[in-house]
Each structure stands twice: as structure tokens, then as C-alpha cells.
Design a protein around this motif. Sequence first.
Motif, short mmCIF file in Angstrom:
data_model
loop_
_atom_site.label_atom_id
_atom_site.label_comp_id
_atom_site.label_asym_id
_atom_site.label_seq_id
_atom_site.Cartn_x
_atom_site.Cartn_y
_atom_site.Cartn_z
N ALA A 57 0.82 -1.00 0.19
CA ALA A 57 0.06 -0.13 0.10
C ALA A 57 0.92 1.08 0.08
CB ALA A 57 -1.01 -0.07 1.32
N ALA A 58 0.28 2.24 0.28
CA ALA A 58 1.11 3.57 0.25
C ALA A 58 0.61 4.26 1.40
CB ALA A 58 0.98 4.65 -1.11
N LEU A 59 1.40 5.28 2.05
CA LEU A 59 1.10 6.13 3.09
C LEU A 59 1.52 7.39 2.88
CD1 LEU A 59 1.62 4.00 6.34
CD2 LEU A 59 -0.57 4.93 5.65
N LEU A 60 0.73 8.29 3.12
CA LEU A 60 1.32 9.81 2.91
C LEU A 60 1.72 10.13 4.33
CD1 LEU A 60 -1.97 11.14 1.45
CD2 LEU A 60 -0.11 11.23 0.42
N VAL A 61 3.04 10.35 4.27
CA VAL A 61 3.84 10.67 5.41
C VAL A 61 4.01 12.17 5.34
CG1 VAL A 61 6.08 10.42 6.77
CG2 VAL A 61 5.01 8.56 5.20
N GLU A 62 3.69 13.06 6.44
CA GLU A 62 3.85 14.46 6.52
C GLU A 62 5.02 14.88 7.18
OE1 GLU A 62 0.18 15.91 8.39
OE2 GLU A 62 -0.63 14.11 7.91
N ARG A 63 5.37 16.17 6.70
CA ARG A 63 6.46 16.83 7.39
C ARG A 63 6.40 16.70 8.62
NH1 ARG A 63 10.49 20.65 6.25
NH2 ARG A 63 10.50 22.45 7.65
N GLY A 64 7.64 16.86 9.54
CA GLY A 64 7.58 16.82 11.02
C GLY A 64 7.29 15.37 11.42
N THR A 65 7.02 14.47 10.75
CA THR A 65 6.37 13.31 11.55
C THR A 65 7.64 12.76 12.28
OG1 THR A 65 4.86 12.60 9.60
CG2 THR A 65 5.48 10.83 11.09
N PRO A 66 7.40 12.30 13.75
CA PRO A 66 8.60 11.81 14.50
C PRO A 66 8.86 10.61 14.09
CG PRO A 66 6.78 13.03 15.85
CD PRO A 66 6.31 12.75 14.56
N GLY A 67 10.21 10.24 14.35
CA GLY A 67 10.97 8.85 14.14
C GLY A 67 11.34 8.76 12.87
N ILE A 68 11.44 9.75 11.94
CA ILE A 68 12.11 9.78 10.69
C ILE A 68 13.30 10.66 10.57
CG2 ILE A 68 11.66 10.12 8.37
CD1 ILE A 68 8.96 9.85 8.54
N THR A 69 14.32 10.18 10.07
CA THR A 69 15.85 10.76 9.98
C THR A 69 16.00 10.71 8.37
OG1 THR A 69 16.80 9.07 10.47
CG2 THR A 69 16.56 10.19 12.29
N TYR A 70 16.70 11.85 7.90
CA TYR A 70 17.00 11.92 6.49
C TYR A 70 18.49 12.11 6.51
CZ TYR A 70 12.15 13.11 6.39
OH TYR A 70 10.59 13.10 6.66
N GLU A 71 19.10 11.48 5.47
CA GLU A 71 20.46 11.48 5.13
C GLU A 71 20.65 11.60 3.78
OE1 GLU A 71 24.67 8.92 5.39
OE2 GLU A 71 22.83 7.94 6.05
N VAL A 72 21.53 12.81 3.47
CA VAL A 72 21.41 13.14 1.84
C VAL A 72 22.45 12.29 1.30
CG1 VAL A 72 21.98 15.16 0.32
CG2 VAL A 72 20.88 15.51 2.35
N ILE A 73 22.31 11.87 0.14
CA ILE A 73 23.03 10.94 -0.89
C ILE A 73 23.92 12.11 -1.70
CG2 ILE A 73 23.03 9.23 -2.46
CD1 ILE A 73 20.45 8.09 -1.46
N ASP A 74 25.05 12.00 -1.61
CA ASP A 74 25.93 12.58 -2.66
C ASP A 74 26.18 11.73 -4.02
OD1 ASP A 74 27.93 14.31 -3.48
OD2 ASP A 74 29.48 13.72 -2.23
N LYS A 75 25.86 12.51 -4.94
CA LYS A 75 25.48 11.86 -6.29
C LYS A 75 26.66 12.22 -7.26
CE LYS A 75 21.35 13.01 -7.28
NZ LYS A 75 21.03 14.16 -6.40
N LEU A 76 26.76 11.51 -8.42
CA LEU A 76 27.73 11.86 -9.56
C LEU A 76 26.93 12.85 -10.18
CD1 LEU A 76 29.79 10.77 -11.62
CD2 LEU A 76 28.04 9.47 -12.50
N ALA A 77 25.73 12.84 -10.41
CA ALA A 77 25.08 14.10 -11.58
C ALA A 77 23.71 14.37 -10.66
CB ALA A 77 24.90 13.21 -12.71
N HIS A 78 22.89 15.09 -11.56
CA HIS A 78 21.66 15.60 -11.20
C HIS A 78 21.93 16.14 -9.60
CE1 HIS A 78 19.63 13.88 -14.61
NE2 HIS A 78 18.65 13.62 -13.80
#
Length: 435
Positions: free
Chosen positions: A206-227
Motif C-alpha cells: 500500500a502507500a502512506l502519505l507521510v507528513e512533514r515533521g513526523t517524529p521517528g524519521i531521519t534523513y541523510e542526503v546522498i552525494d551523487k555523480l550527477a543530477h
Amino acid sequence: MPVDFDLTPAQRALKRTAREFAREILRPAAEAADALPDPQAAFRAMKPIYAQAAKLGFTTMFLPERYGGGGASSVDFLVAIEELCAVDPGFPTILLVNGLGLMPLLWFGTEEQRERWIGGFTADTGGEFLAGWAVSERGGTANFDHPSPSAGVQLLAEHDRAHGEYVLNGEKHWPCNSGGWDLKGADVSLCVVRTDRRRGGKEALAALLVERGTPGITYEVIDKLAHRTCQNVTMTFRDARVPEENLVAPGDGDLLINRTFTWSGPVAAIAAVGVARAAYDFALKWARTYTGGGTHPIIHHQAVGNLLTEIAGRIEAGRYLCWKAAHYMDTHDGGAHALGAMNKTFCADLMQSVVFDCMRVVGVNALDRRFPLAKLYREAAVFSLYDAGNLGMQRRRAWGVMAGDRAFTPDTFVDGEPLTFTKEMEGYGVLTERG
């Protein structure tokens, strides 16, 4: 009515506006951002450009007028995207992913979800709103429709009925936009989840709409070759709670994935055409002036002239296949599963070779960072790998249509016949034998 490839006056005006925006506003910002070593800083540097794109309607043009969008056709959107991608393909990916995150609500969401999230997006005139699309995982999700619960999507969403919530644990790797401008999350991310650890991909997704600021989520940026002007992150979920009213397509998450990547196929394909066109434009100008130490520009050499002719033909063929796929999708309510997949794989693979051939025309100078081909070569590497991956999902979906629908013939698309994609067409390639 005869087959007609002419752009309408409105489409020509859209093309001019998009080209002016791309060359005058996007180009200098994208060149500066691409050179930044910090990938999040590169993405954040594009925020003012995103705001200007929003004022021109580029960010919402593909959404229905009913919800405040521009009501543009798929062909219209492609006309604009080609111009943007001819300057920088990373930035338009932000727009594409907004569509990946919101368009599924038109097909599988409730009216309340559409009004809240699509309406909220189109009401944002300041260019702040971002939508994310979270499918891929670190272990790979190409086999999302595998019958085994241990294969494919493993982000688990357990239903806490007592509190009316789903509890998410797991990881998403590569979602675009989902970290938001400040790494506190996009306004909303559509996350494909597994709701039953005992069932396979055709039943348990299924899919879930996850809202901004939802506790329990962390984000780590991926360093890419392009784009580098768009953002990709790793999202880690640790007991993140999402309201059950944010659930989309229970039991049909597999169909949601297929339908969404069908919509994006021609967009990714025309993006590849834009990059190839940019390479060709530079190589053609170079060949008309560069002598290679001889007495005449190299375009007068037969080898160069023949190669430039082949390059031009491939670009034209790719563009018109994009228009055909987009038109078919508009005509048949998004049912271009096979044609959209063939369009994306054809253009992505072909245009990578176009950029390389342009480098052959220019010669060793193509490696000089003062000229655009070095960057375009990096960008070209992306197209066969992203947007469902040519080998991972795109070709497999077209294969499923051809193998699973007896009505499919070589005349299906030229005759404009409709095709309905079903669960029976899924699963090809995930097992040695089909049960």
C-alpha cells in the motif's frame, strides 16, 4: 484526421517561455549549484529558482484544474520539460517527483486526500511545497511484486487499530524531495509500504502519505555523480506513526507503483532527449568552427558529417516517441504501461550514446570542464538507472503486457487501441518459473 506533429500556438508560446526561463534564470543557478561540494547546499541553492518556476506555473501545470492545477496535457508538460532539461536535468526532476508523489492520489486516493494534498500544493504560490516519492530501498525493490514476503518492499507499516495509526519501521533509499529544503521532511511523501509481513507484493503493498515533521524519521542526503540540483536521501523510520486516514491503495500498492512509473516514463524520456539535444547543439556549433589543425572546419569531413546526421536522427526519433507515448497516455487515461516503458528505455539508452558520440566529434576537448559535455556525460549516466530503472522495472512492465495480454499486437499503439494493465501482467522476471 491526419497525423499531425505541429505544435499549437499555445504550445509554441509555452516552449518559448520555458526556454527563456531555462537559459536566463535556471542556467546560471544550476551551474553554480552543480559545483558545490555539499549536495544539500546544491539542492537548497535551487529554492529561489523553484519559486520562480512556481510563479510561471511549471510546478503545478500537470495537475487538474479542478484542484487548482494548470490542466496541461502530458504533451504540454513534455514540451516544457525538454527545454528545462536541455539546460539542467536535475532541477526538473524536482517537478517530476512532485508529480510522482501527488498524481497517484488522482487514481487511488480519496477525495479528501486530493483536496488536502493536491489542493494544498497548488495553493502554495510562494514555491515552498515539496512532494516526495519513496519506493526504493537500500536492498533494492525491483522485485516489488514478488510473491515472497521476504523480497521487494520491506518498509513495514503495522496497523495500530487502537490508536488509528500505522507504525512504520524500515528504510527508503533514493527518494527525491523527501528530505525537504531543510532536511525536516517534504510537506508530504508518498511512501510505498508493506502492511502484512506474511504476504507477497501483489497483496501486501500500500502507500502512506507521510507528513512533514513526523517524529521517528531521519534523513541523510546522498552525494551523487550527477543530477546534483535535486535531492536524494535515505529515510530511516523508527516507530514513526502515520494516521490511518493517510492510507492509499491498500492491497494495490503494486498497481500504484506501475501506474505512477507509467506516468513518469515519457517525462524521463523527454528529459533524456533534452540532455542529448544540448550535447548535439554544442557539437554542431563546434564542428562548424573547429578546424582540428586543418584548413576547414571539421564538419566538412565525411566522418563528422555522417555522425552528426545520425545523432540528429536519433534525437528526432526519440522526441516523437515521447510525444506519441504522452498522447496515448492522455487518450487512454494513463494506460500506456507498455508504451511508456518502451519510450523511457529507448530514449534513456539511446541518448546516452548520443552524448558520447558528441564527445567523439569534439574530441579530447570534450573533457575540458569549461565546455558543457563533461557535465552532460555525467548527467546522461543517470537516465538508464533512475525512474524505475530500465532493467529493474521499466522493461519488465512492457514484457508483462506483451506476455499477459493476448490482445496485444504490433499494431496496438499505431492503431491507438486501449490496453488495461492487471495484476496478472506483473511478476515476469521475478521467478524462474511462474506459478
